[in-house]
Every structure is written in structure tokens, then in C-alpha cells.
Design a protein around this motif. Structure first.
Motif, PDB file in Angstrom:
ATOM      1  N   ASN A 178     -16.128 -16.541 -46.507  1.00 21.93           N
ATOM      2  CA  ASN A 178     -15.981 -15.111 -46.241  1.00 21.93           C
ATOM      3  C   ASN A 178     -16.121 -14.295 -47.519  1.00 21.93           C
ATOM      4  O   ASN A 178     -15.352 -13.372 -47.784  1.00 21.93           O
ATOM      5  N   TYR A 225      -7.855 -23.609 -50.934  1.00 24.61           N
ATOM      6  CA  TYR A 225      -8.810 -24.579 -50.378  1.00 24.61           C
ATOM      7  C   TYR A 225      -8.970 -25.719 -51.372  1.00 24.61           C
ATOM      8  O   TYR A 225      -9.385 -25.506 -52.512  1.00 24.61           O
ATOM      9  N   ARG A 247      -3.015 -19.997 -48.620  1.00 26.26           N
ATOM     10  CA  ARG A 247      -4.159 -19.500 -47.842  1.00 26.26           C
ATOM     11  C   ARG A 247      -3.724 -18.400 -46.872  1.00 26.26           C
ATOM     12  O   ARG A 247      -4.371 -17.351 -46.776  1.00 26.26           O
ATOM     13  N   ARG A 248      -2.650 -18.652 -46.138  1.00 24.56           N
ATOM     14  CA  ARG A 248      -2.196 -17.647 -45.167  1.00 24.56           C
ATOM     15  C   ARG A 248      -1.754 -16.358 -45.849  1.00 24.56           C
ATOM     16  O   ARG A 248      -2.006 -15.256 -45.356  1.00 24.56           O
ATOM     17  N   ALA A 265      -5.406 -15.304 -48.798  1.00 23.58           N
ATOM     18  CA  ALA A 265      -6.838 -15.282 -48.480  1.00 23.58           C
ATOM     19  C   ALA A 265      -7.263 -14.046 -47.685  1.00 23.58           C
ATOM     20  O   ALA A 265      -8.328 -13.478 -47.970  1.00 23.58           O
ATOM     21  N   PRO A 266      -6.499 -13.580 -46.701  1.00 26.02           N
ATOM     22  CA  PRO A 266      -6.936 -12.372 -45.991  1.00 26.02           C
ATOM     23  C   PRO A 266      -7.087 -11.159 -46.914  1.00 26.02           C
ATOM     24  O   PRO A 266      -8.003 -10.342 -46.726  1.00 26.02           O
ATOM     25  N   LEU A 267      -6.226 -11.049 -47.917  1.00 27.22           N
ATOM     26  CA  LEU A 267      -6.339  -9.936 -48.864  1.00 27.22           C
ATOM     27  C   LEU A 267      -7.533 -10.139 -49.791  1.00 27.22           C
ATOM     28  O   LEU A 267      -8.227  -9.176 -50.132  1.00 27.22           O
ATOM     29  N   GLU A 325     -10.309 -11.584 -49.024  1.00 26.05           N
ATOM     30  CA  GLU A 325     -11.499 -11.272 -48.233  1.00 26.05           C
ATOM     31  C   GLU A 325     -11.604  -9.772 -47.940  1.00 26.05           C
ATOM     32  O   GLU A 325     -12.695  -9.193 -48.016  1.00 26.05           O
ATOM     33  N   ARG A 326     -10.488  -9.164 -47.649  1.00 22.85           N
ATOM     34  CA  ARG A 326     -10.486  -7.740 -47.293  1.00 22.85           C
ATOM     35  C   ARG A 326     -10.904  -6.863 -48.458  1.00 22.85           C
ATOM     36  O   ARG A 326     -11.621  -5.869 -48.287  1.00 22.85           O
ATOM     37  N   GLU A 382      -1.736  -6.191 -52.618  1.00 30.58           N
ATOM     38  CA  GLU A 382      -2.522  -5.292 -51.767  1.00 30.58           C
ATOM     39  C   GLU A 382      -2.792  -3.969 -52.468  1.00 30.58           C
ATOM     40  O   GLU A 382      -3.921  -3.464 -52.462  1.00 30.58           O
TER      41      GLU A 382
END
Length: 307
Positions: free
Chosen positions: A245, A203, A215-216, A219-221, A223-224, A183
Motif C-alpha cells: 500500500n 512485516y 502493524r495494527r 501501518a494504517p497511519l 499508508e494514510r 497522526e
């Protein structure tokens, strides 16, 4: 009387076979489903690889190989193809996507799986950028392999002009130190292009399938913070996703061995083929090409910045 006895014996055998097949199906259900549905083999059409025009070469040129850990003729053919490409258009770095030494990550095996087959490329100036796969950490060789490969740690970052390349240890997706570091690294990045390499694919429609843990966790990082390209191995095939995304996920784990693959709703292209992936970075685009041992290209795609 005899017919009735034979009929009972036949029914008993049929019931036994049914129960055995059912039990086998329960135990090996995932493997049977994967075998039955993942039937995609080689690509249907290819074109000969050509270098980018000499008056507009890539700003950064990568040759990416996954799952090189099985030494032998297939690996050497892939390495030789990369060397031929390098002769025509120099390669700046060689990212290796884990499972660098089968079966258990012994650093002594790296001579045969990395330093011998890719020796000419590395001696010519290409930088080795490696991450760890699940086989690399099986027998406590993590620290020894990181040191032998010359990497600064299990996760790392390289800043190359307009490009940030991040290497992750997907064996340790639940490590809070790695998540916090990722992050911070992505948040501080000012580079135009952000590329991540790791072993387990977030994926995948291949035999191993998507790593839901990766993925959990990651992936959110991605995309962010605007990661455009994620490269992984683990499945011994080639897959390119549709942008998810804003992120394109590429699986390339067939430098030394292959398995048949499949498709999912996120799949743009997939096939089973000994290959490596060429990534060419330009100011206005990333170009991805899947290249085989005969320098044939079966997939080419461009990614343009969206921010």
C-alpha cells in the motif's frame, strides 16, 4: 512368556517416547516451525560498494544499524565499515533501531555498544537518532537510556530539508498519546519524503516474525499519510518487502549478530548477513543498499514518490 513381556515393554517405551515428543512439539511448536522454515543464509551474490557520483551526492545520507547492543568484534567491524563509507561519502545521521544495550538496557553499557564503536562517526558530525527496543526497557532504564542517547523522548521527529524522519517506541504501540502525536506529525508534514524508524517490524519473515501489534497500530497511519520507507530491527537479518500500500518495509537488525531468516508473500529480498543499511535521499528517489562489513552490497533498491 519372556518374549511377550519384552514386546509389552517395547510397546510401552514407544508410547512413552511418542507422548514425550508430542508434548515437546506442542510446547516448542513455534520454535520448531521457525527453525524448519527459516533457512535462508547469506546472499548468493554481492558487488563492491561505490559512492554516488561527486557531482550529484545525496541530499541526505543515512547509515542505519539495528540491534547494536552486543559489544564485540562483530559490532566493531560493522561500525568500522560505516566509518569507511563515511570517509568516502559523508554520513549525515546514524539511526539506531533499538536493542541498543543487552540484556536490559543499562545506559552504562552504551559506551561499549554505541559511543565507542561509532565514536569517530559521531565526532565527525553525524547525528545520532535512536529508538528503544524491547531489551532497552526491560529493567526500567527507559528514561536513562533516552537521556544518555540525547533523544528528546521515546518518540520524536526530525525535519531535514525534504525529509521527515519519525522515531517511534514500538514497545508502547497502545499508548494513545503516541498514536495521536504520530497522526498529528504526519498530517502536518509538508516534506516530500517520510521515513519512519522503530524496533519491532510490522512485516517480517524472520525468526521473530511480524509484530501484529505494531502493524495494527501504525501501518494504517503510514499508508494514510504517505510514508514511503519504514526501517525496523528486532529480527537479526536483512529483509526488504515489496511495497505494501505504498510503503516499503526494511528489517535491518544484524549489526552485531545474525539469525537465519525466511520469506513470506510480502518479501522482495531476505538474507542473513552482518550488515548496515545505507539510505541515500535524492529529490527524485530514495536509494536503499544493504552493505556488509567488507563494503559489499547484496541488495539495492530505489523508491520513487507516488504522490
Amino acid at each position: 512368556m519372556r518374549r511377550r513381556r519384552l514386546r509389552r515393554v517395547g510397546v510401552g517405551i514407544a508410547v512413552t517416547v511418542f507422548l514425550v515428543v508430542g508434548a515437546v512439539g506442542l510446547v516448542y511448536r513455534d520454535q520448531i516451525v521457525r527453525y524448519a522454515t527459516h533457512l535462508k543464509g547469506s546472499p548468493m551474490s554481492t558487488v563492491l560498494w561505490e559512492p554516488f557520483p561527486p557531482d550529484s551526492p545525496p541530499d541526505l545520507h543515512l547509515a542505519v544499524a539495528g540491534d547494536v547492543g552486543a559489544s564485540g568484534s562483530r559490532l566493531h567491524a560493522t561500525a568500522e565499515a560505516i566509518s569507511q563509507l563515511d570517509d568516502r561519502q559523508p554520513v549525515d545521521a546514524l539511526p539506531l533501531l533499538g536493542d541498543n544495550a543487552y540484556p536490559s538496557g543499562d545506559p552504562a553499557e552504551l559506551r561499549d555498544t554505541v559511543f565507542a564503536p561509532f565514536g569517530a562517526l559521531l565526532d565527525g558530525g553525524a547525528e545520532l537518532l535512536a529508538v528503544l527496543g524491547n531489551h532497552d526497557v526491560k529493567a526500567g532504564h527507559t528514561t536513562g537510556q533516552v537521556a544518555a542517547l540525547g533523544m528528546p523522548g521515546q518518540w520524536w521527529a526530525r525535519h531535514e530539508g525534504e525529509v521527515l524522519i519519525v522515531g517511534l517506541d514500538s514497545n508502547r504501540v497502545d499508548d494513545p498519546a503516541q498514536i495521536a502525536w504520530l497522526e498529528r506529525t504526519l498530517a502536518a508534514s509538508t516534506e516530500r519524503w517520510r521515513i519512519v524508524v522503530l524496533h519491532h517490524p510490522p512485516y517480517s519473515a524472520g525468526y521473530q516474525g511480524s509484530s501484529m501489534d505494531a502493524r495494527r497500530a501504525f501501518a494504517p497511519l503510514f499508508e494514510r499519510f504517505g510514508v514511503q520507507l519504514v526501517l525496523s530491527g528486532h529480527d537479526h537479518d536483512y529483509q526488504r518487502s515489496e511495497p505494501i500500500n505504498g510503503v516499503t518495509y526494511v528489517v535491518t537488525g544484524a549489526a552485531a549478530g545474525t539469525r537465519r531468516t525466511g520469506e513470506d508473500d510480502f518479501t522482495a529480498v531476505s538474507f542473513s548477513w552482518h550488515h548496515f543499511v545505507e539510505v541515500a535521499v535524492f529529490h527524485d528517489r530514495l536509494v536503499i543498499r544493504a552493505v556488509n562489513q567488507d563494503l559489499r552490497v547484496a541488495d539495492e533498491a530505489a523508491i520513487v514518490p507516488v504522490r
